[in-house]
Write a protein that holds these residues in place. Structure first.
Motif, PDB file in Angstrom:
ATOM      1  N   GLU A  13     -75.205  46.796 -57.072  1.00 31.43           N
ATOM      2  CA  GLU A  13     -75.168  48.257 -57.139  1.00 31.43           C
ATOM      3  C   GLU A  13     -73.752  48.740 -57.422  1.00 31.43           C
ATOM      4  N   VAL A  14     -73.632  49.665 -58.363  1.00 34.53           N
ATOM      5  CA  VAL A  14     -72.328  50.246 -58.656  1.00 34.53           C
ATOM      6  C   VAL A  14     -71.900  51.117 -57.474  1.00 34.53           C
ATOM      7  N   PRO A  15     -70.760  50.842 -56.843  1.00 32.55           N
ATOM      8  CA  PRO A  15     -70.330  51.642 -55.692  1.00 32.55           C
ATOM      9  C   PRO A  15     -70.066  53.099 -56.092  1.00 32.55           C
ATOM     10  N   PRO A  16     -70.328  54.044 -55.180  1.00 29.69           N
ATOM     11  CA  PRO A  16     -70.072  55.465 -55.484  1.00 29.69           C
ATOM     12  C   PRO A  16     -68.643  55.723 -55.962  1.00 29.69           C
ATOM     13  N   ARG A  17     -67.666  55.017 -55.389  1.00 30.52           N
ATOM     14  CA  ARG A  17     -66.267  55.229 -55.777  1.00 30.52           C
ATOM     15  C   ARG A  17     -66.053  54.883 -57.251  1.00 30.52           C
ATOM     16  N   VAL A  18     -66.775  53.871 -57.739  1.00 26.51           N
ATOM     17  CA  VAL A  18     -66.650  53.504 -59.151  1.00 26.51           C
ATOM     18  C   VAL A  18     -67.226  54.603 -60.037  1.00 26.51           C
ATOM     19  N   TRP A  19     -68.394  55.153 -59.647  1.00 27.26           N
ATOM     20  CA  TRP A  19     -68.971  56.238 -60.430  1.00 27.26           C
ATOM     21  C   TRP A  19     -68.062  57.463 -60.417  1.00 27.26           C
ATOM     22  N   GLU A  20     -67.419  57.728 -59.291  1.00 23.48           N
ATOM     23  CA  GLU A  20     -66.504  58.858 -59.220  1.00 23.48           C
ATOM     24  C   GLU A  20     -65.326  58.660 -60.171  1.00 23.48           C
ATOM     25  N   ALA A  21     -64.798  57.439 -60.187  1.00 27.50           N
ATOM     26  CA  ALA A  21     -63.707  57.141 -61.111  1.00 27.50           C
ATOM     27  C   ALA A  21     -64.172  57.219 -62.564  1.00 27.50           C
ATOM     28  N   ALA A  22     -65.386  56.703 -62.839  1.00 34.51           N
ATOM     29  CA  ALA A  22     -65.930  56.774 -64.197  1.00 34.51           C
ATOM     30  C   ALA A  22     -66.089  58.227 -64.638  1.00 34.51           C
ATOM     31  N   HIS A  23     -66.534  59.079 -63.716  1.00 28.41           N
ATOM     32  CA  HIS A  23     -66.658  60.506 -64.038  1.00 28.41           C
ATOM     33  C   HIS A  23     -65.304  61.078 -64.451  1.00 28.41           C
TER      34      HIS A  23
END
Length: 483
Positions: free
Chosen positions: A392-402
């Motif tokens: 699972e992609v961690p939320p922190r990674v999605w936040e950085a990707a955003h």
């Protein structure tokens, strides 16, 4: 009472034949489980009903007629090499494989055109064209395993597209099967053609949401002549290297390939290949020129690089050129050997490459993440990569990707240069396009696919409503089953 999915499976078996009898319909657990994911690593969360392997256009038509009649979603799939989750399938959906439609049905050396099935592998097509002195220029990194149909569905790019163009520029026409099973021929076989709206260009990059591609008329080129010249250049930092790349294109030069690797990318590749890659600099710029003027063009490139502080060498030796290219090609295998990878894909104007690399470095520091990044510098397309443990992609990674997406848009760029939207980026679609354009695009899909059976849940936001479209400005993509 049987479900629509079960009824669809029975009818498909009756029409096309069960896999046990050598037919086209396969619902065995191992087969359908494999359709839940693709090279993106995203999982649909559930398994589709069956995989239908089309061996003719008639098979495609019959599958879509049955699916339309029973309101069953159809996910068209080639080799499954996509990086945006655009060809994954889930509950109550049928996977329509076009891998068996891999013939070359017409080749005109005089017209420099070829008609192919969607299942032919990109590199295999060029292998078969080479004896005729021709080649198909679009060259995604996955060309050894990806299909022409998949390349068209995502408008794939690659290392050579700055000089030779992306997939859209090499497709003259398409034959598609619409959701109701009707066949439509789009485009032309002529060099010029402006009759009516360009529906061919509309279908290219539509990610299987408008129709199923069953053949494509492609524009070919003569094989390049002359030697290939390769430059490997090291810089003190990635922003300086990106500035040199921007200066090369600003000088009117169009190398066949121009690739950038930052210090983190070099570090991972060095470990993977057991090479010392950081002793000459913290960033690597690879430039390759071809054609009759390749050497003189490379010498001009070399002069620009050295004037901007690059430590560079030029070679026309094929083996040495291949060694330098191998450094770039080793990037993704090097990361995959270290953990799970989210491979992102943004593009900015070429002149904005230095600012985009600087923004990625700042985002990495803010989120305490390493974001190794490579770029097709010739066209401003960057691939920031996020390494993490687990599935699972961690939320922190999605936040950085955003934040990476936001930075690209702020620089006049785009969310995806070549991978497509699929599942992974649908949440951010309206951030770039705006509500009105998303609504218009959804209306166009409804014209092609009024029942919404073609690749449901892809490209458009999962919560899309014709009269209620809203952008999602934060968070991470939905993890629930998309079907």
């Amino acid at each position: 009472m049987t479900s629509p999915a079960e009824r669809a499976l029975d009818r498909l078996r009756g029409a096309l034949g069960d896999v046990v009898d050598g037919g086209a319909v396969d619902s065995t657990p191992a087969t359908v489980e494999a359709m839940r994911t693709d090279k993106s690593g995203h999982d649909s969360g559930s398994t589709p009903v069956a995989v239908v392997t089309a061996r003719s256009i008639a098979d495609v038509q019959e599958t879509l007629r049955i699916a339309s009649d029973l309101r069953i979603g159809v996910v068209t799939r080639g080799a499954g090499t996509g990086l945006a989750g655009g060809a994954i399938a889930g509950r109550d959906e049928i996977v329509l494989s076009t891998l068996a439609l891999d013939d070359i049905t017409d080749l005109s050396v005089a017209d420099e055109t070829v008609v192919v099935g969607p299942g032919i592998i990109n590199a295999e097509l060029n292998r078969r064209l080479e004896p005729h002195g021709l080649w198909y220029a679009p060259d995604p990194a996955s060309k050894a395993i990806s299909t022409i149909g998949g390349n068209i569905a995502t408008n794939a790019g690659g290392l050579l597209c700055a000089k030779y163009g992306v997939t859209r520029e090499a497709v003259l026409g398409l034959t598609i099967v619409r959701a109701d099973g009707t066949v439509m021929t789009l485009g032309h076989r002529t060099v010029k053609g402006v009759t009516g709206l360009d529906l061919t260009a509309l279908v290219i990059g539509s990610e299987g949401t408008l129709g199923v591609i069953v053949d494509a008329t492609l524009k070919l080129r003569p094989l390049p002549t002359g030697v290939v010249a390769t430059i490997g250049a090291y810089f003190a930092d990635i922003v300086s290297a990106a500035g040199a790349a921007a200066a090369i294109t600003a000088a009117g030069l169009r190398p066949a390939a121009m690739e950038l690797l930052d210090s983190l990318a070099l570090e991972h590749i060095g470990v993977h290949l057991d090479l010392e890659l950081g002793d000459r600099g913290r960033a690597f710029l690879l430039v390759q020129t071809d054609g009759d003027a390749s050497v003189s063009e490379a010498e001009r490139v070399l002069a620009i690089i050295r004037s901007l502080g690059g430590d560079a060498d030029l070679t026309t030796d094929p083996e040495e050129g291949e060694r330098l290219l191998a450094i770039r090609r080793a990037f993704h295998p090097a990361l995959e050997a270290r953990g799970t990878v989210l491979i992102e894909d943004v593009a900015v104007p070429r002149s904005a490459l230095p600012q985009m690399f600087a923004a990625i470095a700042t985002i990495g520091e803010r989120f305490a993440l390493d974001i190794p990044t490579v770029a097709h510098a010739g066209d401003g397309n960057l691939h920031p990569n996020f390494l993490f443990a687990g599935d699972e992609v961690p939320p922190r990674v999605w936040e950085a990707a955003h934040e990476v997406f936001r930075a690209a848009l702020d620089l006049g760029g785009t969310l995806t240069g070549e991978h497509g939207v699929g599942v992974l980026k649908r949440r951010w679609l309206a951030d770039e396009l705006g509500d009105d354009q998303v609504r218009l695009q959804h209306d166009i899909k409804r014209v092609f696919d009024p029942l919404g059976i073609l690749n449901p849940g892809k490209l458009f936001p999962a919560d899309i409503r014709h009269a209620d479209i809203r952008p999602a400005n934060s968070g991470h993509p939905e993890t629930e089953d998309h079907s």
